[in-house]
Design a protein around this motif. Structure first.
Motif, PDB file in Angstrom:
ATOM      1  N   ASP A 169      67.882  62.545  63.408  1.00 36.83           N
ATOM      2  CA  ASP A 169      67.449  62.996  62.091  1.00 36.83           C
ATOM      3  C   ASP A 169      67.078  64.470  62.127  1.00 36.83           C
ATOM      4  OD1 ASP A 169      67.752  60.466  60.961  1.00 36.83           O
ATOM      5  OD2 ASP A 169      65.741  59.843  61.577  1.00 36.83           O
ATOM      6  N   ARG A 170      66.530  64.904  63.239  1.00 33.41           N
ATOM      7  CA  ARG A 170      66.190  66.312  63.433  1.00 33.41           C
ATOM      8  C   ARG A 170      66.479  66.671  64.886  1.00 33.41           C
ATOM      9  NH1 ARG A 170      61.116  66.669  65.814  1.00 33.41           N
ATOM     10  NH2 ARG A 170      59.921  64.735  65.855  1.00 33.41           N
ATOM     11  N   ASP A 171      66.513  67.938  65.155  1.00 31.08           N
ATOM     12  CA  ASP A 171      66.920  68.381  66.490  1.00 31.08           C
ATOM     13  C   ASP A 171      65.897  67.991  67.555  1.00 31.08           C
ATOM     14  OD1 ASP A 171      68.846  69.606  64.895  1.00 31.08           O
ATOM     15  OD2 ASP A 171      69.007  71.310  66.243  1.00 31.08           O
ATOM     16  N   TRP A 172      66.405  67.549  68.693  1.00 30.21           N
ATOM     17  CA  TRP A 172      65.591  67.277  69.881  1.00 30.21           C
ATOM     18  C   TRP A 172      65.492  68.553  70.707  1.00 30.21           C
ATOM     19  CZ3 TRP A 172      66.653  62.323  73.225  1.00 30.21           C
ATOM     20  CH2 TRP A 172      66.139  61.188  72.568  1.00 30.21           C
ATOM     21  N   ASN A 173      64.317  68.774  71.276  1.00 26.33           N
ATOM     22  CA  ASN A 173      64.140  69.809  72.288  1.00 26.33           C
ATOM     23  C   ASN A 173      63.730  69.102  73.563  1.00 26.33           C
ATOM     24  OD1 ASN A 173      63.306  71.925  73.990  1.00 26.33           O
ATOM     25  ND2 ASN A 173      62.608  73.174  72.275  1.00 26.33           N
ATOM     26  N   ARG A 174      64.696  68.924  74.459  1.00 25.43           N
ATOM     27  CA  ARG A 174      64.444  68.245  75.728  1.00 25.43           C
ATOM     28  C   ARG A 174      64.834  69.183  76.871  1.00 25.43           C
ATOM     29  NH1 ARG A 174      62.415  65.551  72.503  1.00 25.43           N
ATOM     30  NH2 ARG A 174      62.407  63.284  72.226  1.00 25.43           N
ATOM     31  N   HIS A 175      63.967  69.293  77.838  1.00 25.82           N
ATOM     32  CA  HIS A 175      64.233  70.180  78.973  1.00 25.82           C
ATOM     33  C   HIS A 175      64.525  71.602  78.482  1.00 25.82           C
ATOM     34  CE1 HIS A 175      64.406  66.700  81.707  1.00 25.82           C
ATOM     35  NE2 HIS A 175      65.033  66.094  80.719  1.00 25.82           N
ATOM     36  N   HIS A 176      63.941  71.933  77.321  1.00 28.11           N
ATOM     37  CA  HIS A 176      64.064  73.260  76.710  1.00 28.11           C
ATOM     38  C   HIS A 176      65.504  73.585  76.331  1.00 28.11           C
ATOM     39  CE1 HIS A 176      59.915  73.466  77.729  1.00 28.11           C
ATOM     40  NE2 HIS A 176      60.201  73.240  78.988  1.00 28.11           N
ATOM     41  N   MET A 177      66.263  72.532  76.052  1.00 26.96           N
ATOM     42  CA  MET A 177      67.565  72.658  75.413  1.00 26.96           C
ATOM     43  C   MET A 177      67.486  71.901  74.091  1.00 26.96           C
ATOM     44  SD  MET A 177      70.307  72.359  78.507  1.00 26.96           S
ATOM     45  CE  MET A 177      70.063  73.272  80.031  1.00 26.96           C
ATOM     46  N   ILE A 178      68.224  72.386  73.119  1.00 29.07           N
ATOM     47  CA  ILE A 178      68.093  71.863  71.759  1.00 29.07           C
ATOM     48  C   ILE A 178      69.421  71.287  71.306  1.00 29.07           C
ATOM     49  CG2 ILE A 178      67.499  72.451  69.379  1.00 29.07           C
ATOM     50  CD1 ILE A 178      65.995  74.890  70.570  1.00 29.07           C
ATOM     51  N   PHE A 179      69.346  70.082  70.745  1.00 28.62           N
ATOM     52  CA  PHE A 179      70.549  69.518  70.143  1.00 28.62           C
ATOM     53  C   PHE A 179      70.178  68.663  68.943  1.00 28.62           C
ATOM     54  CE2 PHE A 179      73.729  66.280  69.359  1.00 28.62           C
ATOM     55  CZ  PHE A 179      74.809  67.114  69.066  1.00 28.62           C
ATOM     56  N   GLY A 180      71.021  68.728  67.945  1.00 31.91           N
ATOM     57  CA  GLY A 180      70.879  67.950  66.733  1.00 31.91           C
ATOM     58  C   GLY A 180      71.708  68.603  65.639  1.00 31.91           C
ATOM     59  N   PRO A 181      71.579  68.151  64.400  1.00 32.73           N
ATOM     60  CA  PRO A 181      72.422  68.695  63.322  1.00 32.73           C
ATOM     61  C   PRO A 181      72.199  70.180  63.063  1.00 32.73           C
ATOM     62  CG  PRO A 181      70.748  67.171  62.466  1.00 32.73           C
ATOM     63  CD  PRO A 181      70.760  67.020  63.952  1.00 32.73           C
TER      64      PRO A 181
END
Length: 393
Positions: free
Chosen positions: A272-284
């Motif tokens: 639904d919104r971007d994930w910030n995992r391991h200081h990398m970002i992914f999402g729409p």
């Protein structure tokens, strides 16, 4: 932090003249028009990454060398030397034990500094963080401890790549992969592959980078499931579309880019919104910023600007690490379609969002050079941006 004095197009002219080559000779060897090369050198056109890569090959240089290395203050150079020493001692922990929560807290701080593009502070804390994470990983020998060390190396890579210190960047991704391979971690392996492909991106070897990406996507699809798989595949596809957009063969580039865009879009549906995992970002949202950049690299500025409709909403909530490059790409596209005022406005927004990144970002400096050349230094907003950026007209 200070930066190299010359933006990419001007740096290219110096490198060409140092070889004693004429514009016609270099243009012929690089399969670039003399007219385009001349406009780039005088500041009427931006030197794009793809063209920089094409010009680098006959000069015997990397794309990063054409774009120019960003320098640091003398104080920061001392911290950089300490960081190089810590990277070199990857298998020599040799220090008292470090508590896990201490390393985790420091890594969280480093992540915030990275997201906020506080590079001066980040380089000061990285040497100790890397040594502490190394000690902890060797002592604990758990998947989590090695993943933490891998994340630290990823941050070292990020800092090095932003400054075009490619020797350190390549060493950091080698250490990153070594750390994550100490214990099975499919997500960590995917993220390490993404950074490794980034070294090929900065070197201008886009084809090899795409091979790394595709191989990593196949592994992630097999080893992961659910949102973790979507995140890993999505992050890799963002890297893939960037590499594809810079291929010399633009027909092949479009085919590869569309493949990665489609795959990233499917993966983004998991969020639904971007994930910030391991200081990398992914999402729409981050997918949309990469589509904009890819369309621009493919030589489609109108399509890039169409992809940027509603950009304010897209960027809302993203960290400055994404906002500044996107604003710079907007400025590049607007320059290409002849809208100088809008280009200057977006360039100013990039500097306001992340001044340390915009100041060393090669396209930020290059767009500033072209905007100032086209405006002939008479625009009040350009004068304000010159003061804000610290770059003289």
């Amino acid at each position: 932090m200070s930066t190299t004095e010359l933006p990419p197009g001007a740096n290219l002219a110096v490198l060409r003249k140092a070889r004693g080559w004429s514009q016609a000779f270099l243009a012929r060897k690089a399969s670039v028009s003399v007219s385009l090369l001349s406009k780039i050198e005088v500041g009427d056109r931006t030197l794009t990454p793809a063209v920089a890569a094409a010009l680098a090959r006959p000069l015997g240089l990397t794309m990063a060398q054409i774009l120019g290395r960003a320098d640091m203050t003398q104080d920061a150079e001392a911290h950089l030397s300490a960081l190089r020493s810590a990277v070199r001692d990857y298998d020599l922990p040799g220090r008292p034990a470090v508590r896990e929560e201490q390393v985790a807290a420091a890594l969280e701080t480093a992540g915030r500094l990275r997201d906020d593009v506080q590079m001066s502070r980040l380089v000061r804390m990285l040497p100790k963080l890397l040594r502490d994470a190394t000690v902890h990983a060797h002592a604990a020998n758990t998947p989590a401890a090695w993943a933490t060390l891998s994340d630290v190396y990823s941050t070292v890579y990020w800092l090095a790549a932003r400054h075009r210190w490619m020797d350190m960047a390549e060493l950091a991704v080698t250490r990153q992969r070594w750390a994550i391979e100490q214990q099975t971690n499919p997500l960590g392996a995917a993220l390490a592959a993404r950074d490794r492909a980034g070294t090929y991106l900065n070197d201008g070897d886009f084809e090899s980078g795409l091979i790394i990406v595709d191989r990593a996507i196949a592994a992630a699809q097999t080893a992961l499931s659910g949102q973790e798989r979507a995140f890993a595949v999505g992050v890799l596809n963002l890297r893939g579309m960037t590499l594809a957009g810079r291929l010399t063969d633009k027909a092949e580039g479009r085919r590869e880019a569309e493949r990665h865009i489609a795959s990233a879009s499917v993966a983004a549906e998991w969020f639904d919104r971007d994930w910030n995992r391991h200081h990398m970002i992914f999402g729409p949202q981050n997918t949309a910023t990469h589509v904009l950049a890819t369309r621009l690299d493919l030589g489609e500025p109108h399509e890039a600007l169409s992809a940027a409709e509603g950009i304010d909403a897209v960027l809302r909530g993203l960290p400055p690490t994404r906002i500044a490059p996107t604003r710079i790409n907007m400025a590049r596209a607007q320059l290409d379609v002849g809208d100088r005022d809008a280009a200057l406005e977006n360039l100013t927004m990039a500097w306001e969002a992340a001044p340390q990144m915009a100041r060393i970002h090669p396209m930020g400096r290059e767009v500033f050079r072209v905007v100032s050349s086209l405006h002939r230094r008479s625009n009040p907003e350009l004068l304000r941006l010159s003061k804000l950026s610290g770059i003289a007209l």
